[in-house]
Design an enzyme around this catalytic site. Structure first.
Site, PDB file in Angstrom:
ATOM      1  N   GLY A 578     131.940 -21.433 -42.247  1.00  0.00           N
ATOM      2  CA  GLY A 578     133.367 -21.121 -42.455  1.00  0.00           C
ATOM      3  C   GLY A 578     134.033 -20.721 -40.972  1.00  0.00           C
ATOM      4  CD  GLU A 579     138.444 -23.191 -38.464  1.00  0.00           C
ATOM      5  OE1 GLU A 579     139.078 -23.395 -37.463  1.00  0.00           O
ATOM      6  OE2 GLU A 579     138.438 -23.490 -39.927  1.00  0.00           O
ATOM      7  N   GLY A 580     137.301 -18.125 -39.003  1.00  0.00           N
ATOM      8  CA  GLY A 580     138.199 -16.938 -39.357  1.00  0.00           C
ATOM      9  C   GLY A 580     138.765 -17.186 -37.850  1.00  0.00           C
ATOM     10  CD  GLN A 581     143.423 -12.948 -36.416  1.00  0.00           C
ATOM     11  OE1 GLN A 581     142.696 -12.537 -37.031  1.00  0.00           O
ATOM     12  NE2 GLN A 581     144.368 -13.096 -35.802  1.00  0.00           N
ATOM     13  CG  PHE A 582     139.542 -13.449 -33.810  1.00  0.00           C
ATOM     14  CD1 PHE A 582     140.845 -13.859 -32.693  1.00  0.00           C
ATOM     15  CD2 PHE A 582     139.735 -11.907 -34.809  1.00  0.00           C
ATOM     16  CE1 PHE A 582     141.419 -12.646 -33.397  1.00  0.00           C
ATOM     17  CE2 PHE A 582     140.219 -10.778 -34.685  1.00  0.00           C
ATOM     18  CZ  PHE A 582     141.598 -11.497 -34.015  1.00  0.00           C
ATOM     19  N   GLY A 583     136.931 -17.742 -34.542  1.00  0.00           N
ATOM     20  CA  GLY A 583     135.941 -18.102 -34.366  1.00  0.00           C
ATOM     21  C   GLY A 583     135.630 -19.421 -35.487  1.00  0.00           C
ATOM     22  CD  GLU A 584     135.379 -23.832 -36.001  1.00  0.00           C
ATOM     23  OE1 GLU A 584     134.395 -24.414 -35.636  1.00  0.00           O
ATOM     24  OE2 GLU A 584     136.696 -24.551 -36.375  1.00  0.00           O
ATOM     25  CB  VAL A 585     130.197 -18.641 -39.202  1.00  0.00           C
ATOM     26  CG1 VAL A 585     128.407 -18.640 -39.483  1.00  0.00           C
ATOM     27  CG2 VAL A 585     131.244 -17.611 -39.356  1.00  0.00           C
ATOM     28  CG  ASP A 730     133.090  -8.776 -48.000  1.00  0.00           C
ATOM     29  OD1 ASP A 730     132.915  -7.951 -49.321  1.00  0.00           O
ATOM     30  OD2 ASP A 730     133.307  -8.869 -47.295  1.00  0.00           O
TER      31      ASP A 730
END
Length: 875
Positions: A578-585, A730
């Site tokens: 996945g990818e978010g606002q501050f980095g990736e997983v 969550d």
């Protein structure tokens, strides 16, 4: 200085052009039937009942007093194999992107009661070739009105690009039918009228059939060598595919639905040729092509694009515009590739896309052209409300304006208009906020009651029917367009609700005087929503949703035993999770991690050691969360805080932090990742072993006892978090990982994955919320407690026992889910509960699930009680 201004101005124009890509979620403006912008002479019909029910009266919510306010055809002809014959036709005078239609009947101030219960739509771009609209599953009939008064709005999925639209009512020939209609959308600025390309092909990937055809193409379909001609389809529907082409934005469709794809083996010349025809000669600046790049599965972006141009029916120009791309060996994200077209003039473009791998997949193509390049010198005066676009049959004279003065003046005017609009919006918001502050709490409560009372009739489920396990679908039909005057965003509803009386807070389990401290202070970890719902941009970190409400620090005061530096060169990339606002997983294999795991004395990490068989050199599957190198100081501090907190969590059912890479950028944290992936995908690929139905593709089976064992492990992990006063916020199957022998560990990767983007509701400029798993007090009041985690556990248990076959409240839109939480607040027996799963015993459903969803948070069971009750149910 002047040159610098011109440069800034041109940059602004370029950025504006990039944003002209059509967005079906925003392109929902009424096109003029109601407001009168569409003139009477542009509305026609096959027949009419009388002069007072002529076509010009078929305008939604419009009655000028001269007629009965609707179009009524003559005695309806019986339908045959070709469909209905009577129609109401609207001429939009230019191509439009149409996303929504609305219909209404004729009531004539109580003297009439005629309406169309069902209808079909046909459309045309040139007035000669007509296409019957159908949805993404092939259905042509649209459900219409149930009475003569209400407006029924229906989304067109897929949207259509057309100038002419026909409404064709379907009914018994003995009935009188009347219609009033409206079209919603926006002008089709691309000017693209058709594209031709080879037909999409079929891929077989690990036993899965991946169909990469253009399923909504409205032109003719020929053989592979000829393919698709004279139509538009998925490449212009405004929706582009996900990073993983096996998944789709659309629920219930086949693998590869969002993409049109071809294999290199079928094209000896090594490229796919596509031809694009436009409504007139245009001055093209660029082309945007959305491509998949999942090279781990044999798919890459095109290696080279060569585009030829034609201004008339003559031959193609010999000099193409060519763009050659470097090979991306790092990121597998799908993306838009911008092909500069060099301000070339053309009415048709032929592009050849060269293969870079075994497969090439495209999901969207869009064009940008200079708006001042073409003028219409026709002597016919323009009518009020007609768009300025030149039509295909107008034979325009083409003229190029190369003056920088006009560009500069237009740019300055645009900047002034934008600044004035910003000032007006700021002033309006300030006035609105002051009005809200002055409004009394009673008025706000009355407003909510009125709002919810109107929507109550839309729900067909009631508390009693849910208890009996009735699985019928909701009868809620109305779809609000973004431009509708009575549409109220859920975010506006949420902003008002925290102003309720003190009794509301008591029902939620906490009062204003006893609220626990939040975790965003010195000891907190970053998360997506505070009690007041914090502001986040589009996309999230997906990193940490745990929150400390009043953490027992004595239990977390131990040494950070898991904060060990790990060599980056021993991490091997597998795929992006996945990818978010501050980095990736990322999913990686870690060599030598076995030594760290074996040295850790905790039971939680030793479980991971047992998962890995073989020698000490056997790579271990791990999840690596990275922080972007350009992250600001606050983001780095939040990332390090999360590492400190995660390093102290040790439980067999909680994902553990194994090591870190913090000596150089980018910062990384390495956590466990179980070999069977997340629980949602794991259960979706299984079926209950009691099911005797023989399927074409036999799924693996799982027993009811296995399901309850997994639910018990989730409860055990949450029991550990609640003992430390941690609030997860969550909890869902997407945030649980599965190992061998159905081992479950709670994680927090779900929010960062595009696969689960539909599980989160985005409040504009404020937050991203998993509303289908949230308690009513979390949605309406912004309160997140261990009792709200209990609510989410009830939904997670429901997911487990239904094997994640569908999303919770799948029959409801996001807005309806929020409105249903209002019914929980009012507690008048009209709230809708999730139905009892088929394999769930009545005792588990009534005492456990419904117990988790009690209105009063204090009456919900604790995780200790849930864990005990699940243990007893398995004995």
């Amino acid at each position: 200085m002047k040159a610098l201004q011109i440069r800034h101005c041109l940059l602004l124009l370029l950025l504006t052009a990039v944003r002209t890509q059509v967005n079906p979620g925003v392109c929902r403006y009424p096109l003029g039937m109601t407001g009168g912008q569409i003139l009477d002479e542009d509305i026609s019909a096959s027949s009419q009942w009388s002069e007072s029910t002529a076509a010009r009266y078929g305008r939604l919510d419009f009655d000028d007093g001269d007629g009965d306010g609707a179009w009524c055809p003559d005695i309806m002809a019986e339908t045959d194999a070709g469909g209905p014959k009577d129609f109401l036709q609207v001429d939009l005078r230019s191509l439009h992107f149409i996303t929504l239609v609305g219909t209404q009947g004729r009531h004539a101030d109580g003297m009439g009661n005629e309406f169309a219960q069902r209808y079909r739509i046909k459309y045309s771009r040139d007035g000669s070739r007509w296409v019957a609209w159908h949805d993404r599953k092939g259905r042509q009939v649209i459900e219409g009105n149930m009475n003569a008064y209400d407006v029924v709005l229906k989304d067109l999925e897929p949207p259509i690009i057309a100038r002419f639209v026909r409404f064709m009512p379907i009914t018994d020939h003995s009935m009188i039918v009347c219609m009033r209609v409206e079209l919603y959308g926006c002008e089709w600025l691309d000017g693209l009228v058709s594209y031709s390309a080879p037909a999409g092909q079929e891929m077989t990937y690990r036993g899965l059939d991946v169909h990469l055809n253009d399923s909504v193409y409205d032109g003719s379909m020929g053989l592979q060598s000829v393919g698709m001609e004279e139509g538009l389809g998925q490449l212009t529907d405004g929706t582009w595919g996900l990073d993983d082409f096996l998944h789709s934005h659309v629920y219930g469709v086949w693998h590869g639905y969002d993409y049109v794809g071809w294999t290199n083996e079928s094209f000896p010349k090594g490229y796919v040729e596509m031809t694009f025809e436009f409504d007139r000669v245009r001055n093209f600046t660029s082309m945007k092509v959305h491509c998949n790049n999942m090279f781990s599965r044999g798919v890459r972006m095109f290696r080279q694009a060569s585009c030829y141009f034609r201004t008339s029916e003559l031959d193609w120009e010999s000099q193409p515009v060519t763009l050659r791309l470097p090979v991306d060996r790092v990121s597998q994200s799908a993306r838009f590739i911008t092909v500069p077209l060099g301000d070339r003039m053309a009415s048709a473009i032929k592009c050849r896309f060269a293969f870079n791998e075994a497969w090439m997949m495209i999901s969207e193509v869009a064009f940008q052209s200079a708006g001042t390049a073409v003028y219409n010198t026709s002597p016919t005066p323009r009518k009020r409300g007609h768009p300025t676009n030149v039509l295909p049959g107008d034979d325009p004279i083409h003229k190029v304006d190369e003056s920088n003065t006009r560009i500069l003046i237009g740019c300055l005017v645009a900047i002034i208009v934008i600044l004035l609009a910003i000032i007006v919006i700021i002033l309006w918001r300030q006035v609105w906020q002051k009005m809200l502050e002055k409004a009394s709490r009673r008025m706000l409560d009355d407003e909510l009651s009125a709002r919810l009372a109107v929507q109550t009739q839309a729900f067909s489920f009631h508390r009693s029917s849910q208890s009996s396990g009735d699985g019928s679908n909701s009868t809620y039909e109305r779809i609000f367009p973004l431009c509708s005057s009575d549409y109220q965003e859920p975010s506006r509803l949420i902003r008002k609700l925290p102003e309720f009386s003190q009794s509301t807070e008591e029902l939620a389990g906490t009062s204003s005087s006893s609220r626990p401290p939040q975790a965003c202070g010195s000891d907190g970890a970053p998360h997506y929503a505070e009690a007041d719902i914090v502001s986040l941009q589009e996309g999230t970190t997906g990193s940490n949703t745990y929150s400390i409400t009043a953490v027992n620090m004595s239990l977390l005061s131990g040494k950070d035993t898991a904060m060990r530096e790990f060599p980056r060169d021993k991490l091997t990339f597998k795929e992006k999770l996945g990818e978010g606002q501050f980095g990736e997983v990322h999913l990686c294999e870690a060599e030598g991690m076995q030594d760290i795991v074996e040295k850790d004395p905790s039971e939680a990490v030793n479980d991971l050691s047992n998962e890995v068989e073989g020698s000490d050199d056997t790579p271990i599957l791990v999840a690596v969360k990275t922080l972007r190198e350009d992250a600001n100081k606050n983001a780095r501090n939040d990332f390090l805080k999360e590492i400190r907190i995660m390093s102290r969590l040790r439980d067999p059912n909680i994902v553990s932090l194994l090591a870190v890479c913090v000596e150089s950028d980018p910062l990384c944290m390495i956590t466990e990742y179980m070999e069977n992936g997340d629980l949602n995908q794991f259960l979706s690929s299984h079926q209950l072993d009691e099911v005797e139905e023989i399927q074409s593709s036999v799924k693996a089976t799982v027993s009811y006892s296995n399901l309850m064992s997994m639910a018990t492990q989730v409860a055990s992990g949450m029991k550990y978090l609640s003992s430390l006063n941690f609030v997860h916020r969550d909890l869902a199957t997407r945030n649980c990982l599965v190992g061998k022998n159905y081992t479950i560990k709670i994680a927090d990767f779900g929010m960062s994955r595009n696969l689960y983007r539909g599980d989160y509701y985005r409040i504009q400029g404020r937050a991203v919320l998993p509303i289908r798993w949230m308690s009513w007090e979390s949605i309406l009041l912004g309160k997140f407690t261990m009792a709200s985690d209990v609510w989410a556990f009830g939904v997670t248990l429901w997911e487990i026992l239904t094997l994640c076959e569908e999303q919770p409240y799948s029959q409801f839109s996001d807005e309806q889910v929020i409105e249903n939480t209002g019914e929980f607040f009012r507690d008048q027996g009209k709230q809708v509960y999730l139905p009892r799963p088929a394999c769930c015993p009545d005792a588990v459903y009534s005492s456990l699930m419904l117990g988790c969803w009690r209105r009063n948070a204090k009456q919900r069971p604790t995780f200790q009680e849930i864990y005990s009750q699940l243990g007893e149910s398995q004995e």
